[in-house]
Design a protein around this motif. Sequence first.
Motif, PDB file in Angstrom:
ATOM      1  N   LEU A  86       0.848  -1.191   0.000  1.00 54.94           N
ATOM      2  CA  LEU A  86       0.000   0.000   0.000  1.00 54.94           C
ATOM      3  C   LEU A  86       0.889   1.249   0.000  1.00 54.94           C
ATOM      4  O   LEU A  86       1.778   1.386   0.830  1.00 54.94           O
ATOM      5  N   VAL A  87       0.617   2.146  -0.935  1.00 58.15           N
ATOM      6  CA  VAL A  87       1.391   3.393  -1.004  1.00 58.15           C
ATOM      7  C   VAL A  87       0.426   4.567  -1.138  1.00 58.15           C
ATOM      8  O   VAL A  87      -0.673   4.437  -1.666  1.00 58.15           O
ATOM      9  N   ARG A  88       0.852   5.712  -0.618  1.00 56.93           N
ATOM     10  CA  ARG A  88       0.103   6.959  -0.780  1.00 56.93           C
ATOM     11  C   ARG A  88       0.747   7.747  -1.918  1.00 56.93           C
ATOM     12  O   ARG A  88       1.951   8.035  -1.889  1.00 56.93           O
ATOM     13  N   LEU A  89      -0.044   8.071  -2.912  1.00 59.43           N
ATOM     14  CA  LEU A  89       0.446   8.798  -4.076  1.00 59.43           C
ATOM     15  C   LEU A  89      -0.191  10.182  -4.117  1.00 59.43           C
ATOM     16  O   LEU A  89      -1.386  10.338  -3.863  1.00 59.43           O
ATOM     17  N   GLY A 127      -2.192  18.149  -6.367  1.00 57.35           N
ATOM     18  CA  GLY A 127      -2.182  17.928  -4.924  1.00 57.35           C
ATOM     19  C   GLY A 127      -3.092  16.802  -4.470  1.00 57.35           C
ATOM     20  O   GLY A 127      -3.155  16.483  -3.275  1.00 57.35           O
ATOM     21  N   GLN A 128      -3.812  16.158  -5.385  1.00 57.73           N
ATOM     22  CA  GLN A 128      -4.747  15.095  -5.035  1.00 57.73           C
ATOM     23  C   GLN A 128      -3.996  13.885  -4.497  1.00 57.73           C
ATOM     24  O   GLN A 128      -2.985  13.452  -5.062  1.00 57.73           O
ATOM     25  N   MET A 129      -4.494  13.283  -3.390  1.00 61.65           N
ATOM     26  CA  MET A 129      -3.876  12.127  -2.754  1.00 61.65           C
ATOM     27  C   MET A 129      -4.760  10.898  -2.948  1.00 61.65           C
ATOM     28  O   MET A 129      -5.994  10.977  -2.848  1.00 61.65           O
ATOM     29  N   ILE A 130      -4.125   9.755  -3.224  1.00 60.39           N
ATOM     30  CA  ILE A 130      -4.859   8.490  -3.285  1.00 60.39           C
ATOM     31  C   ILE A 130      -4.015   7.392  -2.609  1.00 60.39           C
ATOM     32  O   ILE A 130      -2.795   7.518  -2.509  1.00 60.39           O
ATOM     33  N   THR A 131      -4.705   6.361  -2.125  1.00 63.48           N
ATOM     34  CA  THR A 131      -4.015   5.172  -1.623  1.00 63.48           C
ATOM     35  C   THR A 131      -4.067   4.117  -2.714  1.00 63.48           C
ATOM     36  O   THR A 131      -5.139   3.812  -3.253  1.00 63.48           O
ATOM     37  N   PHE A 132      -2.911   3.567  -3.033  1.00 60.38           N
ATOM     38  CA  PHE A 132      -2.805   2.636  -4.177  1.00 60.38           C
ATOM     39  C   PHE A 132      -2.248   1.306  -3.679  1.00 60.38           C
ATOM     40  O   PHE A 132      -1.199   1.266  -3.032  1.00 60.38           O
ATOM     41  N   ASP A 133      -2.959   0.223  -3.982  1.00 57.84           N
ATOM     42  CA  ASP A 133      -2.550  -1.113  -3.563  1.00 57.84           C
ATOM     43  C   ASP A 133      -1.720  -1.752  -4.672  1.00 57.84           C
ATOM     44  O   ASP A 133      -2.258  -2.280  -5.650  1.00 57.84           O
ATOM     45  N   THR A 134      -0.403  -1.726  -4.496  1.00 51.33           N
ATOM     46  CA  THR A 134       0.468  -2.298  -5.526  1.00 51.33           C
ATOM     47  C   THR A 134       0.586  -3.810  -5.414  1.00 51.33           C
ATOM     48  O   THR A 134       1.175  -4.449  -6.285  1.00 51.33           O
TER      49      THR A 134
END
Length: 291
Positions: free
Chosen positions: A220-223, A229-236
């Motif tokens: 899991l990473v925060r991009l 400036g938009q933030m998302i959590t991405f499940d790699t």
Amino acid sequence: MLPSTIIKKIRRIQIHTTRIVDELLAGQWDSAFRGSGIEFEEVRPYQFGDDVRAIDWNVTARTGRPFIKLFKEEREMSVMLLVDQSASQGMGSHWQTKREQVTELSATLAFSAIKGNDRVGLTLFTDGIEKFVPPRKGTRHVLRLIRELLYCDPMGHGTSLTKVLDHLNRTMARRTVVFLISDFQDTGYEKSLKVARRKHDIIPVVVADQREMKMPNVGLVRLRDAETGQMITFDTFSRANRRAYEEHAKRRMEQRDTLFRKLNLDPIHLYTGEDFVEPLQRFFHRRENHR
């Protein structure tokens, strides 16, 4: 007075890029670009064998006899560097960011231009025009351009290729060799690029980072989108997510390159952490062979 750190950076870039121009790109600038600019000289009566595309229809209609336009090669050119300073230029998963690579590339192109006795100018842009420096000659002028690149503290964060191309068409009346240096993370600029292409010699330089094309499996990473400036959590961990990320990047790249082919533009592709000299040499060779 400039801080000593900036002076040292300018001096280092000058030494490094001057060596590249003198040792690795010697003579290639003239071979690739000399004579690419032409200007109108006079008209004369049409003669058998002349290219009919050169007929001056206004003079022909006025005199009742066919006349053709004659052109001469310009002895010197104007070169403009349009350099993206948007927030995404801070991306760099290797030892350098896109902005750092762009600065050294721009300095190399500028020193190549003045070595060829051409004028060189600079436009720094984001979602607006940050700085415009008209084309001039001389080493001192190039050092000023490097300083502007290093000193730039942009007001904007996004990218507007439309605005910088429209600004180019307003400020440069004569045909100009234009290096459009950006990661091209923008849309809707096709019309402005078409207009600029008709008037100027446009060379797109696409600067990218490999991480923008391929996402590693790191959990899991925060991009954060550097420009919005938009933030998302991405499940790699998810193979489907990684594949979707890569397919999206591939589609965007294909759309951009399709536009370049449609407009008959020959782009230079660069990646952070890689030497830009070899792609530049290949471009110069292609250009020379085409001419």
